[in-house]
Every structure is written in C-alpha cells, then in structure tokens.
Write a protein that holds these residues in place. Structure first.
Motif, PDB file in Angstrom:
ATOM      1  N   PHE A  31       7.832 -23.208 -25.359  1.00 46.97           N
ATOM      2  CA  PHE A  31       8.487 -23.693 -24.141  1.00 46.97           C
ATOM      3  C   PHE A  31       9.946 -23.271 -24.036  1.00 46.97           C
ATOM      4  CE2 PHE A  31       4.833 -26.601 -24.409  1.00 46.97           C
ATOM      5  CZ  PHE A  31       4.253 -26.278 -23.189  1.00 46.97           C
ATOM      6  N   PRO A  32      10.744 -23.390 -25.086  1.00 47.55           N
ATOM      7  CA  PRO A  32      12.123 -22.900 -24.966  1.00 47.55           C
ATOM      8  C   PRO A  32      12.191 -21.388 -24.702  1.00 47.55           C
ATOM      9  CG  PRO A  32      11.941 -24.365 -26.847  1.00 47.55           C
ATOM     10  CD  PRO A  32      10.544 -24.116 -26.347  1.00 47.55           C
ATOM     11  N   ALA A  33      11.285 -20.630 -25.283  1.00 49.28           N
ATOM     12  CA  ALA A  33      11.269 -19.182 -25.052  1.00 49.28           C
ATOM     13  C   ALA A  33      10.919 -18.882 -23.602  1.00 49.28           C
ATOM     14  CB  ALA A  33      10.285 -18.512 -26.000  1.00 49.28           C
ATOM     15  N   TRP A  34       9.903 -19.566 -23.085  1.00 46.10           N
ATOM     16  CA  TRP A  34       9.523 -19.407 -21.673  1.00 46.10           C
ATOM     17  C   TRP A  34      10.687 -19.805 -20.777  1.00 46.10           C
ATOM     18  CZ3 TRP A  34       8.832 -23.870 -18.516  1.00 46.10           C
ATOM     19  CH2 TRP A  34       8.411 -23.591 -17.214  1.00 46.10           C
ATOM     20  N   ARG A  35      11.286 -20.956 -21.047  1.00 44.09           N
ATOM     21  CA  ARG A  35      12.400 -21.438 -20.227  1.00 44.09           C
ATOM     22  C   ARG A  35      13.582 -20.464 -20.291  1.00 44.09           C
ATOM     23  NH1 ARG A  35      13.026 -26.635 -21.941  1.00 44.09           N
ATOM     24  NH2 ARG A  35      11.609 -27.379 -20.351  1.00 44.09           N
ATOM     25  N   ALA A  36      13.879 -19.926 -21.466  1.00 43.00           N
ATOM     26  CA  ALA A  36      14.990 -18.977 -21.612  1.00 43.00           C
ATOM     27  C   ALA A  36      14.745 -17.719 -20.786  1.00 43.00           C
ATOM     28  CB  ALA A  36      15.198 -18.623 -23.087  1.00 43.00           C
ATOM     29  N   SER A  37      13.499 -17.250 -20.749  1.00 39.55           N
ATOM     30  CA  SER A  37      13.204 -16.065 -19.935  1.00 39.55           C
ATOM     31  C   SER A  37      13.470 -16.354 -18.462  1.00 39.55           C
ATOM     32  CB  SER A  37      11.765 -15.594 -20.138  1.00 39.55           C
ATOM     33  OG  SER A  37      10.851 -16.256 -19.292  1.00 39.55           O
ATOM     34  N   ARG A  38      13.131 -17.564 -18.028  1.00 40.19           N
ATOM     35  CA  ARG A  38      13.351 -17.947 -16.629  1.00 40.19           C
ATOM     36  C   ARG A  38      14.843 -18.112 -16.339  1.00 40.19           C
ATOM     37  NH1 ARG A  38       8.444 -16.225 -17.262  1.00 40.19           N
ATOM     38  NH2 ARG A  38       6.880 -17.179 -15.909  1.00 40.19           N
ATOM     39  N   GLN A  39      15.574 -18.722 -17.260  1.00 41.38           N
ATOM     40  CA  GLN A  39      17.011 -18.923 -17.048  1.00 41.38           C
ATOM     41  C   GLN A  39      17.759 -17.584 -17.026  1.00 41.38           C
ATOM     42  OE1 GLN A  39      18.197 -21.779 -15.992  1.00 41.38           O
ATOM     43  NE2 GLN A  39      16.104 -22.521 -16.200  1.00 41.38           N
ATOM     44  N   THR A  40      17.354 -16.659 -17.879  1.00 40.49           N
ATOM     45  CA  THR A  40      17.962 -15.331 -17.876  1.00 40.49           C
ATOM     46  C   THR A  40      17.729 -14.645 -16.537  1.00 40.49           C
ATOM     47  OG1 THR A  40      17.707 -15.126 -20.267  1.00 40.49           O
ATOM     48  CG2 THR A  40      17.968 -13.071 -19.019  1.00 40.49           C
ATOM     49  N   ALA A  41      16.517 -14.748 -16.027  1.00 39.32           N
ATOM     50  CA  ALA A  41      16.210 -14.149 -14.721  1.00 39.32           C
ATOM     51  C   ALA A  41      17.016 -14.816 -13.620  1.00 39.32           C
ATOM     52  CB  ALA A  41      14.717 -14.252 -14.438  1.00 39.32           C
ATOM     53  N   LEU A  42      17.056 -16.144 -13.624  1.00 35.85           N
ATOM     54  CA  LEU A  42      17.794 -16.859 -12.576  1.00 35.85           C
ATOM     55  C   LEU A  42      19.269 -16.457 -12.550  1.00 35.85           C
ATOM     56  CD1 LEU A  42      16.266 -20.444 -12.775  1.00 35.85           C
ATOM     57  CD2 LEU A  42      16.116 -18.844 -10.846  1.00 35.85           C
ATOM     58  N   ALA A  43      19.849 -16.193 -13.704  1.00 34.51           N
ATOM     59  CA  ALA A  43      21.254 -15.799 -13.771  1.00 34.51           C
ATOM     60  C   ALA A  43      21.501 -14.446 -13.109  1.00 34.51           C
ATOM     61  CB  ALA A  43      21.714 -15.767 -15.229  1.00 34.51           C
ATOM     62  N   GLN A  44      20.450 -13.653 -12.953  1.00 34.33           N
ATOM     63  CA  GLN A  44      20.578 -12.316 -12.374  1.00 34.33           C
ATOM     64  C   GLN A  44      20.112 -12.250 -10.924  1.00 34.33           C
ATOM     65  OE1 GLN A  44      18.549  -9.582 -15.022  1.00 34.33           O
ATOM     66  NE2 GLN A  44      19.348 -10.660 -16.799  1.00 34.33           N
ATOM     67  N   LEU A  45      19.641 -13.368 -10.395  1.00 35.10           N
ATOM     68  CA  LEU A  45      19.075 -13.385  -9.044  1.00 35.10           C
ATOM     69  C   LEU A  45      20.005 -14.080  -8.068  1.00 35.10           C
ATOM     70  CD1 LEU A  45      15.408 -14.332 -10.023  1.00 35.10           C
ATOM     71  CD2 LEU A  45      16.207 -12.092  -9.196  1.00 35.10           C
ATOM     72  N   PRO A  46      19.858 -13.774  -6.773  1.00 39.09           N
ATOM     73  CA  PRO A  46      20.637 -14.482  -5.754  1.00 39.09           C
ATOM     74  C   PRO A  46      20.218 -15.953  -5.685  1.00 39.09           C
ATOM     75  CG  PRO A  46      19.451 -12.589  -4.810  1.00 39.09           C
ATOM     76  CD  PRO A  46      18.993 -12.752  -6.215  1.00 39.09           C
ATOM     77  N   PRO A  47      20.985 -16.776  -4.970  1.00 42.64           N
ATOM     78  CA  PRO A  47      20.592 -18.182  -4.797  1.00 42.64           C
ATOM     79  C   PRO A  47      19.186 -18.294  -4.196  1.00 42.64           C
ATOM     80  CG  PRO A  47      22.826 -17.841  -4.024  1.00 42.64           C
ATOM     81  CD  PRO A  47      22.260 -16.477  -4.328  1.00 42.64           C
ATOM     82  N   ALA A  48      18.475 -19.300  -4.633  1.00 41.72           N
ATOM     83  CA  ALA A  48      17.073 -19.482  -4.254  1.00 41.72           C
ATOM     84  C   ALA A  48      16.895 -19.702  -2.760  1.00 41.72           C
ATOM     85  CB  ALA A  48      16.486 -20.668  -5.018  1.00 41.72           C
ATOM     86  N   GLN A  49      15.858 -19.066  -2.230  1.00 40.51           N
ATOM     87  CA  GLN A  49      15.418 -19.250  -0.848  1.00 40.51           C
ATOM     88  C   GLN A  49      13.893 -19.300  -0.865  1.00 40.51           C
ATOM     89  OE1 GLN A  49      17.219 -19.538   2.095  1.00 40.51           O
ATOM     90  NE2 GLN A  49      18.972 -19.751   0.731  1.00 40.51           N
ATOM     91  N   PRO A  50      13.290 -20.221  -0.117  1.00 39.88           N
ATOM     92  CA  PRO A  50      11.829 -20.297  -0.115  1.00 39.88           C
ATOM     93  C   PRO A  50      11.180 -19.002   0.378  1.00 39.88           C
ATOM     94  CG  PRO A  50      12.788 -22.152   1.067  1.00 39.88           C
ATOM     95  CD  PRO A  50      13.905 -21.218   0.741  1.00 39.88           C
ATOM     96  N   VAL A  51       9.984 -18.767  -0.092  1.00 36.71           N
ATOM     97  CA  VAL A  51       9.200 -17.633   0.392  1.00 36.71           C
ATOM     98  C   VAL A  51       8.804 -17.955   1.830  1.00 36.71           C
ATOM     99  CG1 VAL A  51       7.074 -16.305   0.103  1.00 36.71           C
ATOM    100  CG2 VAL A  51       8.326 -17.127  -1.916  1.00 36.71           C
ATOM    101  N   PRO A  52       9.170 -17.103   2.795  1.00 38.61           N
ATOM    102  CA  PRO A  52       8.813 -17.395   4.184  1.00 38.61           C
ATOM    103  C   PRO A  52       7.316 -17.197   4.405  1.00 38.61           C
ATOM    104  CG  PRO A  52       9.886 -15.264   4.052  1.00 38.61           C
ATOM    105  CD  PRO A  52       9.927 -15.864   2.665  1.00 38.61           C
TER     106      PRO A  52
END
Length: 190
Positions: A31-52
């Motif tokens: 779980f921490p490894a999965w979460r870290a992969s997501r947090q790393t990605a989020l740090a490189q992405l624009p602010p969240a917007q829903p899928v239209p």
C-alpha cells in the motif's frame, strides 16, 4: 516512502503491458508503494479536474465504436441492462491492457483501429468509477487500478486537460481503495 518498488506504473505500459500474473506478494508494504506511485504522479500533474462526460451517441446494433460505447455507458445508470456491455469492455481491457477504438460484434478488437486514443483510457477509468457503488464492483476497481497504472506510465504524453483528469482519477481511485479497506477493516499503512 516504501521498502518495495511499485513497477506497475513505470515504463510505457501501453507498449510494454503489465501482466500482473505471478506478482510477488508484499502484504501491507504494497500500500505505501502504491500510494507513493500515485503521489509522485500527482506532483507532476496539473490540478485535478473531473473527466468530462462525452455526449451520448446513437446506439449501433453492436458496440463497435468504443468512444460512443463509453459515452452511452456513462450516461446510463450503473445498474442498467447495459452494464453487461461495461463488463464486456472491462474483460477486453483486462485481457489486453489496451482499449481499441473499435470492436467487432464479438468484442474482438479491430486491430487496425489503434489503441492510442488516450481519451478512451480516461473515459474507461471514469466508467470504472461509475460502477463503484454497484454490487460486485470490485472487478471495476481492479480495472481502474490497472488503467491508472497505464495512464501514469505515459503521463508525459497527456495534454494538460488530460493530465488534470488523471489527477482527478487518482484521487477518486485512492478514495475507493480507502472505502474498500475500511469496509474490510484493513488499515492502510501511511
């Protein structure tokens, strides 16, 4: 950080597809490894917007056009009879880890239709989330985890709006996993 590497979202997972077969069991350390992969990605992405939601299209006799199928499925209630089509599309994705632009009447990919339309992957992830509250939704969570892995792996190819949609999907994925863990009385390690 984690003691293990989360390799499922590394590399180009549309070309070098994950099989997930014989994955090593890591227990709670996963779980921490999965979460870290997501947090790393989020740090490189624009602010969240829903899928239209795409505009629903007229229905064909068979679900040949994937974009139209996804649009229609996202405009129906998750418990509608069309859910069988969502399950078929999920099954096709689970087998190939790709979403083709077109499928034939037997849900076999039309090979020359291509699998590089990144909007299809974003819409498919939204479809998985659309099924979250239905009985038997865990296969859709499984599909969501895998499609998010694929999207993270190619996030530099996403446009800024697509990157913002991926950020939204990552957050929604994490919320769904947290709900499932809470229902199962499983503590997700930080």
């Amino acid at each position: 950080m984690s003691d293990i590497d989360y390799l499922y979202s590394q590399g180009d997972r549309l070309e070098e597809r994950n099989t997930y077969f014989y994955s090593q069991y890591h227990g709670a350390a996963f779980f921490p490894a999965w979460r870290a992969s997501r947090q790393t990605a989020l740090a490189q992405l624009p602010p969240a917007q829903p899928v239209p939601l795409a505009v629903a299209a007229e229905r064909d006799e068979h679900p040949a056009d994937t974009a139209a199928l996804l649009a229609n499925l996202l405009h129906t209630t998750p418990e509608a009879p069309e859910r069988r089509l969502a399950k078929r599309l999920l099954q096709r994705f689970e087998v190939s880890k790709r979403l083709h632009r077109r499928y034939d009447m037997n849900f076999k990919a039309v090979a020359d239709s291509g699998y590089d339309d990144l909007d299809l992957y974003l819409q498919f992830a939204a479809l998985c989330l659309h099924q979250a509250e239905q009985p038997g939704a865990l296969p859709f969570l499984n599909g969501l985890l895998k499609v998010v892995d694929s999207l993270i792996s190619i996030h530099p190819r996403l446009s800024p709006p697509q990157g913002a949609q991926l950020a939204w999907l990552i957050t929604a994925e994490q919320d769904w996993v947290a709900r499932v863990a809470a229902q199962a009385n499983v503590e997700l390690a930080p």
